[in-house]
Design an enzyme around this catalytic site. Structure first.
Site, PDB file in Angstrom:
ATOM      1  N   ASP A  89       0.864  -1.164   0.000  1.00 55.90           N
ATOM      2  CA  ASP A  89       0.000   0.000   0.000  1.00 55.90           C
ATOM      3  C   ASP A  89       0.910   1.225   0.000  1.00 55.90           C
ATOM      4  OD1 ASP A  89      -2.484   1.484   0.389  1.00 55.90           O
ATOM      5  OD2 ASP A  89      -3.220  -0.342   1.347  1.00 55.90           O
ATOM      6  N   ASP A 190      -3.100   4.701  -2.295  1.00 51.91           N
ATOM      7  CA  ASP A 190      -4.219   5.197  -1.501  1.00 51.91           C
ATOM      8  C   ASP A 190      -4.662   6.601  -1.945  1.00 51.91           C
ATOM      9  OD1 ASP A 190      -5.806   4.642   1.000  1.00 51.91           O
ATOM     10  OD2 ASP A 190      -4.873   6.520   1.635  1.00 51.91           O
ATOM     11  N   GLU A 248      -6.224   3.913  -6.042  1.00 53.90           N
ATOM     12  CA  GLU A 248      -7.551   4.013  -5.426  1.00 53.90           C
ATOM     13  C   GLU A 248      -8.072   5.413  -5.728  1.00 53.90           C
ATOM     14  OE1 GLU A 248      -9.833   3.835  -1.135  1.00 53.90           O
ATOM     15  OE2 GLU A 248      -8.076   5.071  -1.486  1.00 53.90           O
ATOM     16  N   HIS A 320     -10.963  -3.626   2.777  1.00 50.58           N
ATOM     17  CA  HIS A 320     -10.924  -3.365   4.225  1.00 50.58           C
ATOM     18  C   HIS A 320     -11.805  -2.185   4.643  1.00 50.58           C
ATOM     19  CE1 HIS A 320      -8.293  -0.583   2.303  1.00 50.58           C
ATOM     20  NE2 HIS A 320      -8.234   0.144   3.415  1.00 50.58           N
ATOM     21  N   ASP A 321     -12.400  -1.482   3.684  1.00 56.61           N
ATOM     22  CA  ASP A 321     -13.287  -0.347   3.998  1.00 56.61           C
ATOM     23  C   ASP A 321     -14.763  -0.700   3.822  1.00 56.61           C
ATOM     24  OD1 ASP A 321     -11.075   1.343   4.368  1.00 56.61           O
ATOM     25  OD2 ASP A 321     -11.080   1.980   2.260  1.00 56.61           O
TER      26      ASP A 321
HETATM   27  O1  TEU Z   1      -9.864   5.158   1.692  1.00 58.94           O
HETATM   28  C1  TEU Z   1     -10.230   6.269   0.930  1.00 58.94           C
HETATM   29  C2  TEU Z   1     -11.636   6.612   0.864  1.00 58.94           C
HETATM   30  O2  TEU Z   1     -12.088   7.240  -0.077  1.00 58.94           O
HETATM   31  C3  TEU Z   1     -12.452   6.304   2.044  1.00 58.94           C
HETATM   32  O3  TEU Z   1     -13.113   7.450   2.423  1.00 58.94           O
HETATM   33  C4  TEU Z   1     -13.434   5.305   1.801  1.00 58.94           C
HETATM   34  O4  TEU Z   1     -14.397   5.825   0.947  1.00 58.94           O
HETATM   35  C5  TEU Z   1     -14.016   5.010   3.124  1.00 58.94           C
HETATM   36  O5  TEU Z   1     -13.039   4.325   3.865  1.00 58.94           O
HETATM   37  C6  TEU Z   1     -15.243   4.194   3.025  1.00 58.94           C
HETATM   38  O6  TEU Z   1     -15.729   4.060   4.300  1.00 58.94           O
HETATM   39  C7  TEU Z   1      -8.510   4.972   1.871  1.00 58.94           C
HETATM   40  C8  TEU Z   1      -8.233   3.732   2.674  1.00 58.94           C
HETATM   41  O7  TEU Z   1      -8.666   2.607   1.958  1.00 58.94           O
HETATM   42  C9  TEU Z   1      -8.863   3.876   4.021  1.00 58.94           C
HETATM   43  O8  TEU Z   1      -8.728   2.709   4.795  1.00 58.94           O
HETATM   44  C10 TEU Z   1      -8.213   5.055   4.711  1.00 58.94           C
HETATM   45  O9  TEU Z   1      -8.880   5.300   5.922  1.00 58.94           O
HETATM   46  C11 TEU Z   1      -8.253   6.314   3.861  1.00 58.94           C
HETATM   47  O10 TEU Z   1      -7.888   6.070   2.502  1.00 58.94           O
HETATM   48  C12 TEU Z   1      -7.269   7.331   4.395  1.00 58.94           C
HETATM   49  O11 TEU Z   1      -5.960   6.907   4.168  1.00 58.94           O
END
Ligand code: TEU
Ligand code: CA
Length: 546
Positions: A89, A190, A248, A320-321
């Site tokens: 990442d 990210d 992303e 993971h989100d």
């Molecule tokens: O997520 C980016 C993002 O756009 C998030 O707002 C996502 O939409 C959200 O997690 C959904 O609930 C990335 C990573 O994947 C995330 O884990 C991080 O918290 C975030 O960036 C900040 O680095």
């Protein structure tokens, strides 16, 4: 097939309740057995874990809970021995406020690191603009020591780096090249499309959030300079190397995607789009959960397949989100149905054209967890959202949304067996173990020839050995059907039809396949020519009509 591995929850070898790199090494043969070709690791860098590793305090050190640099090198070597690539990442839109650069930056206005971050004076004793943050009401934090505000699109402990500063970009390029020189095979970048901000940092004009700020992606996502920076990054780090990068990119439509993916001026090999993950999100964002139809789903899928037909697509149900797909995209009631539906979802997504990402636990059909109270949550996004809503007496509504879409659902420990803590740790797990583990775990799946695990293995084998499934074009089938998702993949005279019943009931469907066609993958042993059984998926290969 890329396996997304969440190290904190994968496997704990020293019983501190936290997954670690030695744990990954121990389980490499398990992953090899599944047939995957690469692993994307969620962040493993030094971090105070305000946002679970997405707040990095040193880009060149390994998080101490996860192990040492030697452990990392050993993992790389062991993975490569098994022909598994390692993708890291890369979190460079922001760092941790505990990064040495920020510690310096906040000291004084003339500190050499001041411009590494985005500092502004307040306006009439208020924030420099009205931007809302993803995690907190305002995207600005006042800093006592110099009397100015810094920008943080995410938490207060994640100050945004200033990409306008050439020194910042140089530091980042150097760091990326170091990891590539060490042997890593690529990066998942990210929120990489947020790195450039609109020069004037103007006030957003959209709807106000409940706390009065405005979420303003028009000024922080896909700005013109983003493309310049990414093109520069590609030239400085990726050109001539055998590696891949997937960006992303929230707030990205198909037209913008084409700009990121154009061959003439390379920036990214693939992107993660958000339209599918947001299919059930309302205007105000992910917590406003709205209904959607099968047609909406098909429209998104087909449009992205079309938009990436000259480039390359990424395929995923979760990460993971996101909540667990089995608790989100289908409604089942028995364990038998769970497994059928899991297989159907696997086929629906991964036989499309593109590179597949399989999120940890999906291969055994893990589901959302049950949280009894906010004290059990570890994710900053859910916790902050809950607290904000509580201030206005709306905590119950917030809790219901978290129960469906909180990020901790995806982050509970991997379920290895039916022993205590699902065999993840003998210590106290950092996040609760999903109560489903006695039924849903790796050991059980390995014992059952009909398990989702073996089905995934078969599916991966199928896809990676078929030119039609890898490179063939994509055509949506049965576009108007409310229950069936179907598509064809075609290459030369070869045609493969993929049919999926998304419901728990039988659905009439006459499928139009030539006599000599054969079923190459299915979750049922018996088939009927005019019906798809509950959650049935069937993959049929034939010679395409001339
Ligand atoms: O997520 C980016 C993002 O756009 C998030 O707002 C996502 O939409 C959200 O997690 C959904 O609930 C990335 C990573 O994947 C995330 O884990 C991080 O918290 C975030 O960036 C900040 O680095
Ligand atoms: Ca550990």
């Amino acid at each position: 097939m890329i396996y997304q591995l969440y190290p904190r929850s994968f496997y704990d070898t020293n019983q501190d309740g936290i997954g670690d790199i030695p744990g990954i090494i121990e389980k490499l043969d398990y992953l090899k057995g599944l047939g995957i070709g690469a692993i994307w690791l969620n962040p493993v860098y030094a971090s105070p874990n305000d946002d679970m590793g997405y707040d990095i305090s040193d880009y060149e050190q390994i998080m101490k809970e996860f192990g040492t640099m030697d452990d990392f090198k050993k993992m790389l070597e062991e993975a490569h021995k098994r022909e598994i690539r390692i993708i890291m990442d890369l979190v460079v839109n922001h760092s941790s406020d505990e990064h040495q650069w920020f510690i310096e930056s906040r000291k004084s206005k003339d500190n050499p690191y001041r411009d590494y971050y985005i500092w502004r004076e307040g306006k009439q004793k208020k924030e420099p603009n009205n931007w809302a943050s993803f995690f907190t009401p305002s995207a600005w934090k006042f800093d006592e020591s110099t009397g100015e505000y810094y920008l943080h699109l995410f938490s207060e402990k994640q100050p945004d780096l200033n990409w306008e500063n050439e020194k910042v970009r140089e530091e980042i390029f150097r760091m990326i090249n170091n990891w590539l020189d060490l042997g890593v095979d690529g990066f998942r970048m990210d929120v990489i499309n947020l790195v450039a901000k609109y020069p004037g940092l103007l006030d957003g004009t959209g709807d106000k959030t409940p706390s009065g700020y405005v979420f303003s992606p028009e000024y922080f996502a896909n700005q013109p300079m983003t493309f310049t920076y990414l093109s520069e990054l590609y030239k400085r780090c990726f050109i001539g190397r055998d590696c891949m990068c997937v960006g992303e990119t929230p707030f990205t439509d198909t037209e913008t995607a084409k700009k990121f993916l154009k061959k003439e001026d390379p920036m990214l090999d693939m992107i993660f789009q958000f339209e599918l993950m947001d299919i059930d999100s309302g205007k105000s964002g992910k917590w406003e959960i709205v209904p959607y139809t099968m047609k909406d789903f098909k429209e998104v899928v087909a449009r992205w397949q079309e938009a990436t037909k000259d480039s390359w697509n990424s395929l995923f149900w979760s990460n993971h989100d996101q909540p667990r797909p089995l608790s989100r995209f289908v409604t089942w009631s028995t364990q038998e149905e769970r497994v059928l539906a899991g297989k159907m979802l696997a086929v629906a997504m991964h036989l499309q054209r593109g590179t597949s990402f399989l999120y940890q636990g999906e291969e055994i059909g893990m589901i959302n967890a049950t949280f009894d109270s906010v004290d059990q949550l570890m994710d900053i996004e859910s916790i902050q959202y809950y607290q904000e809503r509580k201030k206005v007496g709306r905590e119950e509504e917030a809790w219901n949304a978290i129960a469906r879409k909180g990020r901790d659902h995806a982050r509970t420990p991997m379920q290895w067996n039916a022993e205590k803590n699902a065999g993840f740790t003998k210590g106290t797990p950092w996040l609760l173990v999903n109560e489903s583990y006695p039924l849903i775990n790796v050991e059980q799946a390995m014992k059952d020839p009909d398990s989702l695990y073996y089905f995934y293995k078969q599916l991966i084998q199928c896809k990676t050995t078929s030119d039609t499934l890898l490179y063939g074009d994509f055509t949506l089938l049965h576009a108007m059907d409310d229950n069936i998702f179907g598509y064809a993949r075609r290459l030369n005279k070869d045609e493969i039809q993929i049919l999926c019943n998304f419901t728990a009931s039988p659905v009439p469907l006459v499928y139009d396949v030539p006599e000599e066609s054969k079923v190459i993958l299915s979750n049922y042993k018996e088939h009927f020519k005019d019906i798809l059984q509950p959650f049935e998926t069937i993959v049929v290969q034939s010679k395409a009509p001339m």
